[in-house]
Scaffold this motif. Structure first.
Motif, PDB file in Angstrom:
ATOM      1  N   GLY A 177       0.788  -1.220   0.000  1.00 16.81           N
ATOM      2  CA  GLY A 177       0.000   0.000   0.000  1.00 16.81           C
ATOM      3  C   GLY A 177       0.819   1.268   0.000  1.00 16.81           C
ATOM      4  N   SER A 178       2.151   1.141  -0.085  1.00 13.26           N
ATOM      5  CA  SER A 178       2.992   2.341  -0.068  1.00 13.26           C
ATOM      6  C   SER A 178       3.080   3.016  -1.430  1.00 13.26           C
ATOM      7  N   GLY A 179       2.599   2.355  -2.492  1.00 13.04           N
ATOM      8  CA  GLY A 179       2.608   2.976  -3.814  1.00 13.04           C
ATOM      9  C   GLY A 179       3.703   2.487  -4.737  1.00 13.04           C
ATOM     10  N   LYS A 180       4.402   1.415  -4.360  1.00 14.68           N
ATOM     11  CA  LYS A 180       5.532   0.923  -5.161  1.00 14.68           C
ATOM     12  C   LYS A 180       5.097   0.503  -6.567  1.00 14.68           C
ATOM     13  N   SER A 181       4.068  -0.326  -6.635  1.00 14.11           N
ATOM     14  CA  SER A 181       3.618  -0.828  -7.933  1.00 14.11           C
ATOM     15  C   SER A 181       3.046   0.283  -8.797  1.00 14.11           C
ATOM     16  N   THR A 182       2.325   1.208  -8.173  1.00 13.58           N
ATOM     17  CA  THR A 182       1.774   2.339  -8.928  1.00 13.58           C
ATOM     18  C   THR A 182       2.896   3.185  -9.509  1.00 13.58           C
ATOM     19  N   LEU A 183       3.934   3.421  -8.720  1.00 12.49           N
ATOM     20  CA  LEU A 183       5.079   4.177  -9.228  1.00 12.49           C
ATOM     21  C   LEU A 183       5.727   3.444 -10.398  1.00 12.49           C
ATOM     22  N   GLY A 184       5.876   2.118 -10.283  1.00  7.27           N
ATOM     23  CA  GLY A 184       6.459   1.346 -11.375  1.00  7.27           C
ATOM     24  C   GLY A 184       5.668   1.479 -12.658  1.00  7.27           C
ATOM     25  N   ARG A 185       4.338   1.461 -12.548  1.00  5.56           N
ATOM     26  CA  ARG A 185       3.490   1.589 -13.728  1.00  5.56           C
ATOM     27  C   ARG A 185       3.515   3.000 -14.300  1.00  5.56           C
ATOM     28  N   CYS A 186       3.746   3.979 -13.449  1.00  2.00           N
ATOM     29  CA  CYS A 186       3.899   5.351 -13.940  1.00  2.00           C
ATOM     30  C   CYS A 186       5.234   5.517 -14.679  1.00  2.00           C
ATOM     31  N   LEU A 187       6.287   4.909 -14.143  1.00  2.00           N
ATOM     32  CA  LEU A 187       7.601   5.025 -14.778  1.00  2.00           C
ATOM     33  C   LEU A 187       7.610   4.416 -16.177  1.00  2.00           C
ATOM     34  N   THR A 188       6.805   3.366 -16.381  1.00  2.00           N
ATOM     35  CA  THR A 188       6.725   2.725 -17.693  1.00  2.00           C
ATOM     36  C   THR A 188       5.575   3.273 -18.524  1.00  2.00           C
ATOM     37  N   ARG A 189       4.870   4.240 -17.987  1.00  2.00           N
ATOM     38  CA  ARG A 189       3.733   4.878 -18.655  1.00  2.00           C
ATOM     39  C   ARG A 189       2.588   3.910 -18.922  1.00  2.00           C
ATOM     40  N   LEU A 190       2.480   2.859 -18.112  1.00  5.90           N
ATOM     41  CA  LEU A 190       1.280   2.037 -18.149  1.00  5.90           C
ATOM     42  C   LEU A 190       0.123   2.795 -17.509  1.00  5.90           C
ATOM     43  N   TYR A 191       0.432   3.705 -16.599  1.00  2.00           N
ATOM     44  CA  TYR A 191      -0.546   4.628 -16.038  1.00  2.00           C
ATOM     45  C   TYR A 191      -0.236   6.026 -16.558  1.00  2.00           C
ATOM     46  N   ASP A 192      -1.271   6.776 -16.869  1.00  2.00           N
ATOM     47  CA  ASP A 192      -1.074   8.191 -17.174  1.00  2.00           C
ATOM     48  C   ASP A 192      -0.681   8.919 -15.889  1.00  2.00           C
ATOM     49  N   ILE A 193       0.092   9.953 -16.039  1.00  2.00           N
ATOM     50  CA  ILE A 193       0.610  10.703 -14.894  1.00  2.00           C
ATOM     51  C   ILE A 193      -0.294  11.894 -14.608  1.00  2.00           C
ATOM     52  N   THR A 194      -0.678  12.060 -13.347  1.00  2.00           N
ATOM     53  CA  THR A 194      -1.552  13.165 -12.965  1.00  2.00           C
ATOM     54  C   THR A 194      -0.838  14.498 -13.016  1.00  2.00           C
ATOM     55  N   ASP A 195       0.388  14.536 -12.506  1.00  2.00           N
ATOM     56  CA  ASP A 195       1.155  15.782 -12.464  1.00  2.00           C
ATOM     57  C   ASP A 195       2.636  15.454 -12.366  1.00  2.00           C
ATOM     58  N   GLY A 196       3.470  16.458 -12.592  1.00  2.00           N
ATOM     59  CA  GLY A 196       4.910  16.250 -12.545  1.00  2.00           C
ATOM     60  C   GLY A 196       5.456  15.881 -13.907  1.00  2.00           C
ATOM     61  N   GLY A 197       6.732  15.472 -13.938  1.00  2.00           N
ATOM     62  CA  GLY A 197       7.387  15.165 -15.202  1.00  2.00           C
ATOM     63  C   GLY A 197       8.131  13.848 -15.161  1.00  2.00           C
ATOM     64  N   LEU A 198       8.356  13.280 -16.350  1.00  2.00           N
ATOM     65  CA  LEU A 198       9.083  12.025 -16.483  1.00  2.00           C
ATOM     66  C   LEU A 198       9.964  12.096 -17.720  1.00  2.00           C
ATOM     67  N   ASP A 199      11.262  11.913 -17.523  1.00  2.00           N
ATOM     68  CA  ASP A 199      12.235  11.945 -18.619  1.00  2.00           C
ATOM     69  C   ASP A 199      12.870  10.578 -18.765  1.00  2.00           C
ATOM     70  N   PHE A 200      13.075  10.177 -20.023  1.00  7.31           N
ATOM     71  CA  PHE A 200      13.705   8.889 -20.296  1.00  7.31           C
ATOM     72  C   PHE A 200      14.631   9.003 -21.490  1.00  7.31           C
ATOM     73  N   ASP A 201      15.890   8.624 -21.271  1.00  9.32           N
ATOM     74  CA  ASP A 201      16.876   8.583 -22.345  1.00  9.32           C
ATOM     75  C   ASP A 201      16.969   9.909 -23.081  1.00  9.32           C
ATOM     76  N   GLY A 202      16.901  11.010 -22.327  1.00  8.46           N
ATOM     77  CA  GLY A 202      17.069  12.341 -22.907  1.00  8.46           C
ATOM     78  C   GLY A 202      15.803  12.988 -23.419  1.00  8.46           C
TER      79      GLY A 202
END
Length: 330
Positions: A57-82
């Motif tokens: 329940g700490s949000g680990k899996s949700t964060l993982g899915r956000c990092l891979t863009r399986l989930y849309d991101i509500t706010d903030g930014g995500l950069d990958f490979d430049g």
């Protein structure tokens, strides 16, 4: 002699936030906001394995899915490979998926029971147009060899394999398109202990052989220590401590990290080997505490902790902690 330029992260989250609306009805304005991932900033560097730990329940899996863009991101930014991939979609998102893959906890749920392994793996190559014709067969054989399975298994169905073998197939599917980053979400928690060791060793061998970068999500602290080069500790949707694995396990600075590591049967910390028992339950992400999210259970909490949320700030070389009183033991 000039100072070498600092290494740029391969994957970087900037105050990444993911909220869900629960209890929503047709009535306008209904529903409550669940803060699953709350303004997380995190960097992952090429060639490393970043372990992500925390309670259920700490949000680990949700964060993982956000990092891979399986989930849309509500706010903030995500950069990958430049490139910024926060809002990537369509062909742009498909290109990201070629470089970043995910391995799930339950391989049985992520493999189509009606399709042979040949078709499961071959579909990935066809969708991403990695191989054509006879080259597909060559790649399938290569993938089976990489994960330690016999090539004749390609003509079997998922139910004909053990749990460990199915997870190896899940790993082969992730490797099929030669990604740079793999996010592994509890990849060994559903397996027997003896099989866990084999899969963990496979992850390590593949990282060295293929120069992979991992985000390894797990709640088993011993497994995380074995496989990770750095560790990030999550609590209620936020990261409370990040550091090099050996140093963090030997000298945890955040009270929550101290409590987590004290639960390991054979303590890896110096000084206080006794178990630190936390009082109460983890608060609801529907209504997180105002100040430090851990303040309601923290054995060293003071007045400021319940009022002001501490930022994740550097406390030493390679170590960042979100605590008003880092390093103070209960």
């Amino acid at each position: 002699m000039s100072t070498p330029a600092p290494q740029k992260p391969l994957l970087a989250a900037r105050e990444l936030t993911k909220n869900f609306t629960v209890g929503k009805t047709i009535r306008p304005g209904s529903g409550r906001t669940l803060h699953a991932v709350d303004k997380i900033s995190l960097e992952v560097f090429a060639g490393e394995t970043l372990g992500l730990v925390g309670e259920s329940g700490s949000g680990k899996s949700t964060l993982g899915r956000c990092l891979t863009r399986l989930y849309d991101i509500t706010d903030g930014g995500l950069d990958f490979d430049g490139d910024t991939i926060t809002k990537a979609e369509g062909a742009d998102l498909l290109r990201v998926r070629r470089k970043m893959q995910m391995i799930f906890q339950d391989p049985s749920a992520s493999l189509n029971p009606r399709r042979k392994i040949r078709d499961v793996l071959g579909e990935v190559l066809k969708v991403h147009k990695i191989r054509e014709g006879s080259a597909i067969e060559d790649r399938l054989v290569e993938l089976m060899d990489l994960v330690g399975l016999r090539r004749e298994y390609l003509d079997r169905y998922p139910h004909e394999f053990s749990g460990g073998q199915r997870q190896r197939i899940g790993i082969a599917r992730a490797l099929a398109i030669e990604p740079k980053v793999i996010v592994a979400d509890e990849p060994v928690s559903a397996l027997d202990v003896s099989v866990q060791a084999q899969i963990v060793n496979l992850f390590s061998d593949l990282r060295e052989k293929l120069n992979l970068t991992y985000v390894f999500i797990a709640h088993d602290l011993a497994v995380v220590r074995q496989v990770s080069t750095r560790v990030a500790v999550m609590y209620l949707g936020s990261i409370v401590e990040v550091g090099e694995t050996d140093e963090l396990y030997a000298n945890p600075s955040h009270p929550y990290t101290q409590a987590l590591l004290s639960a390991i049967p054979q303590p890896h910390r110096r000084g206080r080997p006794e178990r630190i028992l936390l009082k109460g339950e983890i608060p609801s992400p529907l209504n997180p505490p105002k100040g430090c999210k851990f303040s309601t259970r923290c054995p060293i909490a003071r007045d400021i902790c319940g009022q002001v949320r501490p930022p994740l700030a550097p406390v030493s070389q390679g170590r960042s902690v979100a605590c008003h009183f880092p390093g103070v033991e209960p």
